[in-house]
Structures are given as C-alpha cells and as structure tokens.
Enzyme design. Sequence first.
Site, PDB file in Angstrom:
ATOM      1  CE  LYS A 190      -0.996  13.905 -22.374  1.00 10.62           C
ATOM      2  NZ  LYS A 190      -1.521  12.925 -22.148  1.00 10.62           N
ATOM      3  CG  ASP A 197      -2.365   1.177   1.653  1.00 14.09           C
ATOM      4  OD1 ASP A 197      -1.610   1.942   0.526  1.00 14.09           O
ATOM      5  OD2 ASP A 197      -2.813   1.169   2.049  1.00 14.09           O
ATOM      6  CD  GLU A 232      -4.895   9.586 -31.094  1.00 16.40           C
ATOM      7  OE1 GLU A 232      -3.987   9.420 -31.155  1.00 16.40           O
ATOM      8  OE2 GLU A 232      -6.026  10.237 -30.883  1.00 16.40           O
ATOM      9  CG  HIS A 235       1.451  14.742 -27.308  1.00 15.40           C
ATOM     10  ND1 HIS A 235       2.413  14.814 -25.948  1.00 15.40           N
ATOM     11  CD2 HIS A 235       0.327  14.304 -26.449  1.00 15.40           C
ATOM     12  CE1 HIS A 235       1.877  13.426 -25.171  1.00 15.40           C
ATOM     13  NE2 HIS A 235       0.711  12.989 -25.747  1.00 15.40           N
ATOM     14  CE  LYS A 241      -8.294  10.251 -28.447  1.00 19.17           C
ATOM     15  NZ  LYS A 241      -7.228   9.732 -28.776  1.00 19.17           N
ATOM     16  CG  ASP A 247      -5.941  12.906 -24.189  1.00 12.72           C
ATOM     17  OD1 ASP A 247      -4.627  12.804 -23.247  1.00 12.72           O
ATOM     18  OD2 ASP A 247      -5.665  12.044 -25.228  1.00 12.72           O
ATOM     19  CE  LYS A 268       4.986  10.224 -30.688  1.00  7.71           C
ATOM     20  NZ  LYS A 268       4.034   9.460 -32.387  1.00  7.71           N
ATOM     21  CG  HIS A 279       4.833   9.856 -25.487  1.00  2.00           C
ATOM     22  ND1 HIS A 279       3.663  10.564 -25.548  1.00  2.00           N
ATOM     23  CD2 HIS A 279       4.311   9.685 -26.928  1.00  2.00           C
ATOM     24  CE1 HIS A 279       2.313  10.149 -26.365  1.00  2.00           C
ATOM     25  NE2 HIS A 279       2.785   9.187 -27.722  1.00  2.00           N
TER      26      HIS A 279
HETATM   27  C1  BG6 Z   1      -1.310  10.285 -25.216  1.00  4.34           C
HETATM   28  C2  BG6 Z   1      -3.036  11.177 -25.554  1.00  4.34           C
HETATM   29  O1  BG6 Z   1      -0.712  10.581 -24.718  1.00  4.34           O
HETATM   30  O2  BG6 Z   1      -1.245  10.736 -27.167  1.00  4.34           O
HETATM   31  C3  BG6 Z   1      -3.570   9.651 -26.590  1.00  4.34           C
HETATM   32  O3  BG6 Z   1      -3.305  10.326 -24.047  1.00  4.34           O
HETATM   33  C4  BG6 Z   1      -3.559   9.883 -27.293  1.00  4.34           C
HETATM   34  O4  BG6 Z   1      -5.284  10.259 -26.531  1.00  4.34           O
HETATM   35  C5  BG6 Z   1      -1.697   9.386 -28.139  1.00  4.34           C
HETATM   36  O5  BG6 Z   1      -4.294   8.721 -28.437  1.00  4.34           O
HETATM   37  C6  BG6 Z   1      -1.232  10.156 -29.129  1.00  4.34           C
HETATM   38  O6  BG6 Z   1       0.294   9.447 -29.267  1.00  4.34           O
HETATM   39  P1  BG6 Z   1       1.059   9.000 -30.212  1.00  4.34           P
HETATM   40  O7  BG6 Z   1       2.564   8.790 -30.101  1.00  4.34           O
HETATM   41  O8  BG6 Z   1       0.003   8.235 -31.010  1.00  4.34           O
HETATM   42  O9  BG6 Z   1       0.261   9.633 -31.226  1.00  4.34           O
END
Ligand code: BG6
Length: 469
Positions: free
Chosen positions: A149, A96, A217, A241, A327, A236, A183, A179
């Site tokens: 994040k 825990d 996406e 990003h 989305k 998000d 890239k 992330h």
């Molecule tokens: C994430 C989001 O941080 O990035 C997702 O939470 C999104 O919703 C994703 O789909 C996109 O990352 P990538 O690397 O797939 O373009």
Amino acid sequence: MSDSPFNPDEPTIGIADAIVFFGASGDLAYKKIFPALQAMVLRRDFDIPIIGVAFSNWTNEQLLQRARESVRKFYPSASDDDFARLAKLLRYVDGDYHKIETFDKLRVELGDAKIPMHYLAIPPSLFPTVIEGLAKSKCAVNARVIVEKPFGRDLQSARSLNRVLHAVFNEADIFRIDHYLGKEAVQNLVFFRFGNTFLEPIWNRHYVKSVQITLAENFGIAGRGKLYEETGVIRDVIQNHLLQVVGFLAMEPPTRTYADSMRDEQVKVFRMIRPLNGDNLVRGQFKGYRREEGVASHSQVETYAAVRLFIDSWRWEGVPFFIRAGKFLPHTVTEVLVELKRPPIAKFFPHLGNYVRFRLNPQLRIGIGARVKHAGEAWTGETVELSALKAKNSDEMDPYERLLGDAMDGEGILFTREDAVEAAWQIVQPVLGPSATPVFEYDQGTWGPREADLLVAEWGGWHTPAVES
Ligand code: BG6
C-alpha cells in the site's frame, strides 16, 4: 473487474522458488522484510535464492550487513546459526531500475527458478518502470508480484495502477499487501463471529446499536512529513486497514465451496457502504504538525479523522459504523466496540451495558459486556466484562511472515483484490482533498477535536478504550 487489458495467461501454480525484493536498501526491508525472511527460512526450511535489488551502489557484503542489523534488532531470538541460514540464500543485484541491464543481471541470479516472486517494496511511482523491466527481461514469466500500500491515492490512480499491473501479471498473481489482514487479531474477527453460534442471531440491526472502531497512536508522523502530506489519515489507515476491519465485522458468512468467497463477501460490504460526505466526517490536525519537516506551513492535511459510515444492507440498515483514527492521541490502541441495544426496561440497563469488544492492538482481547445485579435490596446493577485474552503462542506469525508465505504459496485470501481496492476508494473519494471539510486543530495527547463528538452525540458519545496492562 476493471476494463484493463488483462493478461490472458493462466495464473501460476505451485510454490514460488525464488524471492526477489526491490527496495532492498530501504526502510521497509530493514524493519519488516529481513525479519520476515529470517522467520520464513527457519519455519519453512527452504533453500531458494533470495535476491535483494536496489540502486544504492552496495556490495553483497553491505546487503548482508544490513540484513544482520535488521535481524538483530527486529528478530532478536535468531541465533548466529539461524542468521547464517538466511545469509547463505541472500544475493544482491545493484542497478538503476530504468536500465534493462539491471533486470538482465536479475535474470541471471534467478538461475533456473520456475516461479519467481517479485516484491515491490518501492515507491508506487517506480512500479511502471520496474514492471516493464521485469517483462522485457523475461523475469516476469510465470511470476508473482507483491505490492505494498498505498494502492493509488484515489480511484483514478488506483485504476491506472491496476492497468499497469495487469499488462504483465494475471490478477491471481498480484498480491496487494494490507498488513492488517495478516494480523491474527484481525483474522479473529471473522473467526469469532462465525465460529460462535450465540453471536449470529444478534449480529444485525435488530440488536446492534452502533459500532465504533478506534485506531489511536500516541506518536506523531515520525519524520514522515513529506509522505504524510501526500496521504493524511484517511488515505493512510482508513481507506485500507480500517475498512478491512469494517468488512470483516459486517460481511455475510463466507461459504466453503470456493476459495475466494471471503473476498467476495468483503467486497460486497464495501459496495454497500454509502460514499462519505462532509456531514459524516470530522478532520483534525495535531498542533505542531505544520512545523514538522516536509510539511507545508498552511497544510490542511488531516492527522485525525472521525467518520460515520452506513451500510445499506438488509443486515445493517440504520446502524452507524464509526471510525476514528489519529496521531498523537493519548494511547496506542486499536479497538472495536459493538454496542447492543438496551432491553426495554431501562432500569436494568442505564448506560453502556451489553457489548462485544475486540481489542486488536497491543494485544488481542475479546470482551463481552454483561449486566449483573448488585447485592442488596435495590434493583441496581453494574456492567461486568466476560473476557477472553489470547496470549501469543509460538505458532503466531508476524503479519509480514504470514503474508509473504501465503504469496509464495499462491494463496490470495488475505490480500486485497482489485475490485476491493476500487470499491474502498469509492467510499472515501468524495472527501479526499484539503477542501472537502475544515480541519480542526487538537492538542497532542487528547482524543482529537471536540467537533468530532457531534458525530456520535446521538449514539451516546465516543467509547474511550481503557488502558490495559
Ligand atoms: C501503516 C501506516 O500502514 O499502519 C502507519 O502507514 C500506521 O501510519 C500503521 O502507524 C499502523 O499499523 P499497526 O500495525 O502499527 O497498527
């Protein structure tokens, strides 16, 4: 910097000699962390403890089983011998997070590690508890911390999260993962801009008409209804990003005289972006979203957003930077299109002519749009694309491998600094919340609500990324 109580200690120096990851039984560990650890073990050939922590009542064997499944699925080229090298280093601590015994057990597992690195792959609501446990058990001494994040959900919560972190860790030892910065294609934006002499003279308001960034996406929220209700597309992917992408496209050249210059330039861009308002934002929601599990039946959360940003700088005054992300759009593609102004004689340049296109996903491609004459008597032409396609090479790392490796080395350039997080929240802060602007429904598989077309009407409409094989 914020006025948070800052840990006065010097940052740690050296390569981390133990990796701890909290949330070892979770989704992120399964999809990203185990494969990254496998890659790191092979590339770096290290021999240090890798300790998974979770509150799942698991045994060591269960952790290994999970790691094996993850590596098989997401790092299929790893052989049994390769996995055995990772398995040898993996340990598990169950407990825990609210109990100090959990951290005492961790302290024992750390053995004589001098620079432990703690990765918090857990919900942010648990950060304060875990950070306190690390501090009390002395696991935080001379340690680094990695956080995922979202870094807060607005400016205020980001500031309080930073205060929690700074109470125990030095800013130089805090690694906030976005992330996108890991890239190759995103890093290449900076490289291509500053590595090519021909670009710099035209990379400004005199030659650039507009910039469009699309993150599309073709899938929905994939069972993340509850989480998505708390975020929406602005929090998000736009606040983090895609603003990072804007930063790389718009920043001034970093200098080579000090290491943090790139992050300084990035923050300067964020500070010069005008905070958003309702006139520069169109929000959308795909039809069917409200029927997803965990989603409110009258939800106003956006699954699509289009924004128009202006950067109040000498270089970019008057040039709109458009971002759209959503989305259930027609394809999964991320692309930047920098459109140049047309030459004064319109007949050479009827429509989209000169541009620089960066395809960031699914594969890196850089294209330069140029006008050429059709053969024949008439002075008519067409736009062709000079294209560079960068195939993956064996040195290419998955973003998580790259970023975890950098954090181990204490190299922070590809991580989001405190001031950047706060400056980015400042840009979107005025339009957060369901009542900021209306949310328009759109059909799944379309490019979002028609209302978004008005944002770009004056600049020639949206550029639709082509489907590439
Ligand atoms: C994430 C989001 O941080 O990035 C997702 O939470 C999104 O919703 C994703 O789909 C996109 O990352 P990538 O690397 O797939 O373009």
